[in-house]
Design a protein around this motif. Structure first.
Motif, short mmCIF file in Angstrom:
data_model
loop_
_atom_site.label_atom_id
_atom_site.label_comp_id
_atom_site.label_asym_id
_atom_site.label_seq_id
_atom_site.Cartn_x
_atom_site.Cartn_y
_atom_site.Cartn_z
N ALA B 172 -13.92 -10.14 10.07
CA ALA B 172 -12.46 -10.19 10.14
C ALA B 172 -11.89 -11.18 9.13
O ALA B 172 -10.88 -10.92 8.49
CB ALA B 172 -12.01 -10.54 11.54
N HIS B 173 -12.58 -12.32 8.97
CA HIS B 173 -12.02 -13.36 8.08
C HIS B 173 -12.34 -13.13 6.62
O HIS B 173 -11.74 -13.74 5.75
CB HIS B 173 -12.51 -14.74 8.53
CG HIS B 173 -11.87 -15.19 9.80
ND1 HIS B 173 -10.53 -15.43 9.90
CD2 HIS B 173 -12.38 -15.40 11.04
CE1 HIS B 173 -10.22 -15.79 11.14
NE2 HIS B 173 -11.34 -15.78 11.85
N VAL B 174 -13.30 -12.25 6.34
CA VAL B 174 -13.62 -11.96 4.94
C VAL B 174 -12.78 -10.77 4.48
O VAL B 174 -12.02 -10.85 3.53
CB VAL B 174 -15.11 -11.60 4.76
CG1 VAL B 174 -15.43 -11.44 3.30
CG2 VAL B 174 -15.98 -12.65 5.41
N ILE B 175 -12.94 -9.66 5.20
CA ILE B 175 -12.28 -8.42 4.81
C ILE B 175 -10.78 -8.52 5.06
O ILE B 175 -9.98 -7.97 4.33
CB ILE B 175 -12.85 -7.23 5.62
CG1 ILE B 175 -14.37 -7.18 5.51
CG2 ILE B 175 -12.24 -5.91 5.15
CD1 ILE B 175 -14.88 -6.95 4.13
N GLY B 176 -10.42 -9.21 6.12
CA GLY B 176 -9.02 -9.23 6.53
C GLY B 176 -8.70 -7.90 7.19
O GLY B 176 -9.58 -7.29 7.81
N TYR B 177 -7.49 -7.42 7.02
CA TYR B 177 -7.14 -6.13 7.61
C TYR B 177 -5.91 -5.59 6.90
O TYR B 177 -5.22 -6.31 6.18
CB TYR B 177 -6.85 -6.27 9.11
CG TYR B 177 -5.85 -7.35 9.45
CD1 TYR B 177 -4.48 -7.07 9.42
CD2 TYR B 177 -6.26 -8.63 9.80
CE1 TYR B 177 -3.55 -8.05 9.72
CE2 TYR B 177 -5.34 -9.63 10.09
CZ TYR B 177 -3.99 -9.33 10.05
OH TYR B 177 -3.07 -10.28 10.33
N VAL B 178 -5.68 -4.29 7.11
CA VAL B 178 -4.45 -3.70 6.61
C VAL B 178 -3.49 -3.54 7.79
O VAL B 178 -3.92 -3.49 8.95
CB VAL B 178 -4.67 -2.31 5.96
CG1 VAL B 178 -5.52 -2.42 4.73
CG2 VAL B 178 -5.25 -1.34 6.97
N GLY B 179 -2.22 -3.47 7.50
CA GLY B 179 -1.22 -3.24 8.53
C GLY B 179 -0.09 -2.46 7.90
O GLY B 179 -0.07 -2.23 6.69
N ARG B 180 0.84 -2.03 8.74
CA ARG B 180 1.99 -1.29 8.19
C ARG B 180 2.76 -2.17 7.23
O ARG B 180 2.99 -3.34 7.50
CB ARG B 180 2.92 -0.86 9.33
CG ARG B 180 2.28 0.16 10.22
CD ARG B 180 3.25 0.71 11.22
NE ARG B 180 2.52 1.51 12.21
CZ ARG B 180 2.05 2.72 11.96
NH1 ARG B 180 2.27 3.28 10.80
NH2 ARG B 180 1.39 3.38 12.89
N LYS B 181 3.14 -1.61 6.11
CA LYS B 181 3.85 -2.42 5.12
C LYS B 181 5.23 -2.79 5.65
O LYS B 181 5.88 -1.99 6.32
CB LYS B 181 3.95 -1.67 3.78
CG LYS B 181 4.74 -0.39 3.80
CD LYS B 181 4.84 0.20 2.40
CE LYS B 181 5.79 1.38 2.45
NZ LYS B 181 5.48 2.47 1.58
N ASP B 182 5.64 -3.98 5.38
CA ASP B 182 6.91 -4.45 5.90
C ASP B 182 7.81 -4.95 4.78
O ASP B 182 7.47 -4.85 3.59
CB ASP B 182 6.70 -5.53 6.97
CG ASP B 182 5.91 -6.70 6.42
OD1 ASP B 182 6.03 -6.99 5.22
OD2 ASP B 182 5.16 -7.33 7.20
N ILE B 195 5.13 4.69 -2.12
CA ILE B 195 6.15 5.46 -1.42
C ILE B 195 5.58 6.24 -0.23
O ILE B 195 6.23 6.40 0.79
CB ILE B 195 6.91 6.37 -2.40
CG1 ILE B 195 8.19 6.89 -1.78
CG2 ILE B 195 6.06 7.48 -2.94
CD1 ILE B 195 9.32 6.92 -2.76
N SER B 196 4.35 6.70 -0.36
CA SER B 196 3.82 7.43 0.79
C SER B 196 2.60 6.71 1.36
O SER B 196 1.73 7.31 1.96
CB SER B 196 3.50 8.86 0.42
OG SER B 196 2.35 8.91 -0.37
N THR B 197 2.53 5.43 1.11
CA THR B 197 1.46 4.63 1.70
C THR B 197 2.04 3.85 2.87
O THR B 197 3.04 3.16 2.72
CB THR B 197 0.91 3.63 0.65
OG1 THR B 197 0.53 4.36 -0.50
CG2 THR B 197 -0.27 2.87 1.20
N SER B 198 1.43 3.99 4.01
CA SER B 198 2.00 3.33 5.19
C SER B 198 1.39 1.95 5.38
O SER B 198 2.02 1.06 5.93
CB SER B 198 1.76 4.18 6.42
OG SER B 198 0.38 4.43 6.56
N HIS B 199 0.16 1.77 4.92
CA HIS B 199 -0.54 0.52 5.20
C HIS B 199 -0.82 -0.27 3.92
O HIS B 199 -1.00 0.30 2.86
CB HIS B 199 -1.84 0.80 5.94
CG HIS B 199 -1.64 1.20 7.36
ND1 HIS B 199 -1.09 2.41 7.71
CD2 HIS B 199 -1.86 0.55 8.52
CE1 HIS B 199 -1.01 2.49 9.03
NE2 HIS B 199 -1.47 1.38 9.54
#
Lengths: 380, 609
Positions: B172-182, B195-199
């Motif tokens: 978790a601390h190396v790769i991290g994570y993706v989330g919805r773009k804000d 434009i069509s990328t959600s994360h």
């Protein structure tokens, strides 16, 4: 009809080609018939494209054209004198019907224009388009032309009745057409330029009160939108913008029949009715539009020619009015579709989809033919 | 008929002709006006209207690229894209929406929230558009719908891709994570490309290598009608998929390290000293990054965020710890380099130190009875504080600070990660600027045993250890194994270059004594197979009063000492450098060193990679 007349007719017939003989016997005018027929046929093709290739709609329109042609041929058989005699009674009947519409008419889209006659719906205002100039021509032909002031005033009142009755339906387009058909009768009858100028001045003075108190909200909006269509691109301005795009993108040669993207992909509203000229211009380009315009011009000029050839005042006035009103249709519709004029509900004659107007127009041509083919019998 | 006789037919006909001519002239003028208008629209402005017409009908539909996968150095998948199914309804194909919704509720779990969102979209979207009803269907739900789908017109199961981290919290601390773009993300990225990328990568490698992993957007040129319904595809530009990544991380080793740390909070950073490749980057406790991919619930987030052990905190890069006695080899090296001490110089350790000619303040040794007479080697092996108090005082902070700085203390390592802490390397200037106080000699003493102001991240410690193992040659630590996006760099600080070879030999030998001599503080981890050079450290979390005795059992666990250990192995031609920090672990030798040993032994047993 006496025998001398008949033999004179037959004598002249002998020198004519066969087709013209036939036409004369059927009391039809070939140039008018041919051009109206070509126009109607073109209209059906454009309609086929504008309705998204809906054969049923095209058939309905063809039926109406058929009815119109039958009425045209029928009216061509009547002598102008008969029409002249009937004029006052027909006018009174039409006025009664217009009042009936206001009292017991059917509402469609907020306007009360229709009489439900169980078998079909009937629009008395359409009848009035023909009957009003007839009545006015009859009234003015009673005395020598140009008319005296009192008679002029009386005929104006006569005209005002149907114009007001139709305007309150409300149907501004038809009301204006009736008013102009009446005006053309007066103009042809020799309405003095002084009076014309004075009336124009009065119109300018009364423009503001008319704007403020007579015009309805949607009518005012149409005018405002016309002046600046971009102010409301998705609302009232949408029609004009899309129509201009359709015409403009058609270019010189057009996108080809059935290939107009503006019309085929639903961008153009009212494309099979009032905005059918935009469909035509998009698919056939400026070349097509000019040819169409020339065809219309030919019909108008033929009508004016018939009027000029007529031997009595009633016929002249009526034929002139019918021809000029026909031109008003064309100019107002094309002007509106191309963004020159505000959007008024005036169909493109013989092209736009719609019932009564086609029948009325063809009936008008029937009267023109009647006037043209019966004139020789009057001359001694 | 009487009036008729008054008429003059000729004049009337003439009057009419005049009027007709006027009319015809008017008509021609108006026709010309129309023609001019047509020329204007169809010839002059033709291009403009053609553009508008095409804008009307031609729409660009973006196609998002597939995100690149992340592997460890052995090809083990650390981040992947899994098919995720969602339930969509096309309203125009549904006869009775209410009946359908009721039927679907018997097949899948539809919550009030889903229904509300659905109804909102239903009222806003066009009838031919696809409206999602449920996201992330489980396999059973998919199966139940699929079985009777032919009887459910207008219902669709659509497969999409969703980021998944198969190793869960370990990376978790190396790769991290993706989330919805804000909104924050939108400021930093090329909006068109997303434009069509959600994360979007929110932390760790996912964030640092976002551009690399994301790829670029593709487009479909479609013809639509006025309602927006797509009629046909005119042209297509395929998206460029994001590039896959291989990390320097050794996944099995990371798992071993995480396991070795067990329930302790802390961090283990392992570097290959030959090239700077990070082999493990453990921060304990971890968290499940999969929770963040599709939006973490408020409760779950609160639980993570308010936890005392702070699982969201990346200790390896952000944790600032006093290095404690692990600093001693570096101080010792400085002493040798500057000639403050030598192989024969000895100090008597009575268990405390008093600054000569200074205050009567006792600086205590961790061993209250004292180490007796010790030289530098003994002091590193047994971790004598008194020797280093004396050495530090003679070196002075003005020499200690630059020397430690050349090992990377006090500044960021520039590792390829989005965040990193610089630690704290105190100096006379630093204190004047930040504390508005002069430097006191006592503070030099504390610095000499890795206490006081001095703070370092586990990564900094591992990096300094690798530099020590390389005899002064610093390697740039990095995580991406892909050559095109990371460059292997080595550099030698001039200060370290001026350290004589036999001084390096001496310090490294002393560090092997820590593990391999019977008096060494980490003697319990000694192995016969290879030599480990190490140094234990026990960092005080809070100050102990002069005469008070530290009693591990008696004090709160939160106040217990941090246990540290730095090491590299083999002592000659080292292949691994490690830093272990165990929060509140107590003794470095007893707790941290065995943890490091497990990692080193596993790595060494695998042979050279």
């Amino acid at each position: 009809m006496n025998s001398t007349n008949r033999s004179a007719l037959q004598a002249s017939n002998r020198e004519m080609p066969l087709l013209q003989q036939w036409m004369q016997q059927l009391h039809l005018d070939f140039p008018l018939l041919a051009s109206v027929f070509i126009l109607s046929l073109t209209g059906l093709f454009v309609l086929y494209s504008a309705t998204g290739q809906d054969v049923a709609e095209v058939q309905k329109q063809a039926m109406r054209l058929g009815v119109g042609f039958v009425l045209m041929v029928f009216l061509a058989q009547l002598t102008p004198q008969t029409l002249q005699r009937w004029s006052p009674y027909l006018f009174m009947l039409a006025i009664i019907l217009l009042i009936l519409v206001l009292v017991a008419g059917v509402q469609v889209k907020g306007a009360q224009r229709w009489l439900d006659l169980y078998l079909f719906r009937f629009q008395p205002s359409e009848l009035m388009k023909l009957v009003a100039p007839m009545a006015l021509a009859w009234f003015l032909a009673e005395t020598a032309l140009p008319p005296r002031f009192v008679r002029l005033l009386a005929s104006l009142i006569l005209l005002a009745i149907p114009v007001v009755l139709v305007a309150v339906q409300p149907d501004l387009g038809t009301s204006l057409l009736i008013a102009s058909s009446g005006f053309f009768v007066l103009f042809m009858a020799g309405l003095r330029w002084r009076i014309l100028g004075g009336a124009s001045l009065l119109l300018v003075i009364f423009a503001w009160p008319i704007w403020e108190y007579v015009l309805r909200d949607y009518q005012r909006r149409r005018v405002l939108t016309f002046l600046n269509p971009e102010s409301d691109p998705l609302g009232a301005g949408y029609h004009i913008i899309q129509s201009k795009i359709a015409i403009g993108s058609g270019g010189l040669f057009g996108k080809g029949w059935l290939n107009g993207t503006q019309s085929q992909l639903d961008f153009l509203p009212e494309r099979h009715t009032d905005f059918i000229f935009a469909v035509f211009s998009e698919e056939f380009g400026m070349i097509g539009a000019i040819m169409l315009l020339m065809l219309y011009l030919f019909i108008v000029l033929r009508g004016m020619f018939i009027a000029a050839q007529a031997k009595d005042s009633f016929s002249r006035l009526l034929a002139g009015s019918i021809s000029l009103t026909f031109f008003v249709y064309i100019f107002v519709n094309m002007g509106m579709v191309s963004g020159l004029l505000p959007v008024v509900g005036v169909p493109l004659p013989l092209m736009s989809y719609g019932g009564t107007s086609i029948v009325t127009l063809l009936a008008g041509f029937g009267i023109l033919m009647s006037i043209h083919t019966h004139r020789k019998m009057l001359s001694p | 008929m009487r009036r008729e006789q008054l008429k003059d037919h000729h004049s009337e006909a003439r009057l009419f002709s005049n009027r007709a001519i006027v009319s015809i002239i008017m008509i021609l003028i108006l026709i010309t006006l129309l023609l001019t208008r047509l020329v204007y629209l169809q010839v002059i402005d033709h291009k403009y209207y053609t553009t508008l017409s095409n804008d009307n009908r031609v729409k660009l539909v973006p196609i998002g690229p597939t995100r690149g996968l992340i592997y460890d150095r052995n090809g083990i998948v650390l981040a992947e894209n899994l098919a995720a199914y969602r339930l969509e309804i096309i309203p125009e194909n549904v006869d009775d929406m209410e009946a359908l919704l009721q039927q679907l509720a018997t097949l899948v779990d539809i919550r009030e929230h889903d229904l509300k969102q659905f109804r909102k979209a239903l009222s806003q979207k066009r009838t031919f558009e696809h409206i999602p009803l449920r996201f992330r269907l489980d396999d059973h739900e998919v199966a139940r719908i699929s079985a009777i789908q032919h009887r459910l017109p207008g219902v669709q199961i659509v497969a999409g891709l969703s980021r998944h981290y198969p190793q869960g919290k370990t990376f978790a601390h190396v790769i991290g994570y993706v989330g919805r773009k804000d909104v924050q993300d939108l400021k930093l990225i090329d909006r068109t490309n997303y434009i069509s990328t959600s994360h979007i990568g929110k932390s760790g490698i996912e964030k640092f290598y976002e551009t690399h992993l994301h790829g670029s957007v593709g487009y479909q040129q479609v013809e639509t009608n006025a309602q927006g319904r797509i009629l046909r595809v005119l042209q297509q530009t395929q998206p460029t998929a994001g590039k896959d990544m291989h990390l320097t991380i050794d996944a099995p080793l990371q798992a071993i390290a995480e396991q070795a740390l067990g329930e302790f909070n802390g961090s283990i950073v392992t570097i290959d000293p030959r090239n700077g490749q990070i082999l493990t980057l453990v921060s304990n406790p971890g968290f499940d990054p999969n929770l963040f991919v599709n939006g973490i619930g408020y409760k779950e987030y609160q639980a993570l965020n308010s936890s005392d052990s702070q699982p969201l905190y990346n200790r390896a890069l952000l944790g600032r710890y006093p290095p404690g006695s692990t600093i001693k080899p570096f101080i010792g090296l400085a002493g040798l380099k500057y000639g403050i001490t030598n192989e024969h110089y000895e100090v008597y350790c009575p268990g405390y130190y008093i600054i000569p000619f200074g205050e009567e303040r006792k600086f205590r040794d961790w061993k209250r009875s004292g180490h007796g007479i010790v030289d530098l080697d003994d002091s590193i092996t047994e971790s004598c504080d008194v020797y280093f108090y004396d050495l530090a005082l003679n070196l002075s902070i003005d020499r200690i600070s630059p020397f430690l700085n050349s090992f990377g203390f006090g500044h960021k390592t520039a590792i390829d990660m989005p965040v990193e802490n610089a630690g704290l390397l105190p100096s006379r200037d630093w204190k004047r600027q930040n504390r508005r106080q002069p430097w006191f000699p006592g503070e030099t003493l504390n610095t000499g045993i890795g206490q006081g102001f001095l703070l370092a991240t586990p990564l900094q410690l591992a990096h300094a250890t690798a530099t020590l193992a390389n005899r002064g040659t610093a390697v740039q630590p990095y995580l991406s194994l892909d050559k095109d996006i990371s460059t292997e760099q080595t550099s030698k600080d001039p200060l370290l270059a001026s350290v004589e070879e036999h001084h390096w030999d001496y310090i490294i030998k002393s560090m092997t004594h820590v593990v391999h001599k019977h008096k060494g503080t980490a003697r319990r981890i000694a192995s016969d197979k290879f030599k480990i050079a190490g140094k234990t450290g026990t960092a005080q979390v809070f100050g102990i009063k002069q005469e008070e005795k530290y009693d591990a059992e008696a004090i709160d666990i939160k106040l217990r000492d941090h246990a540290l250990f730095i090491a590299f192995a083999p002592a000659v031609k080292p292949r691994i450098a490690i830093a272990v920090v165990v929060e509140n672990g107590g003794s470095g030798g007893a707790v941290a060193a065995p943890i490091a040993a497990k990692v080193i032994k596993h790595y060494m047993s695998k042979g050279s990679s």
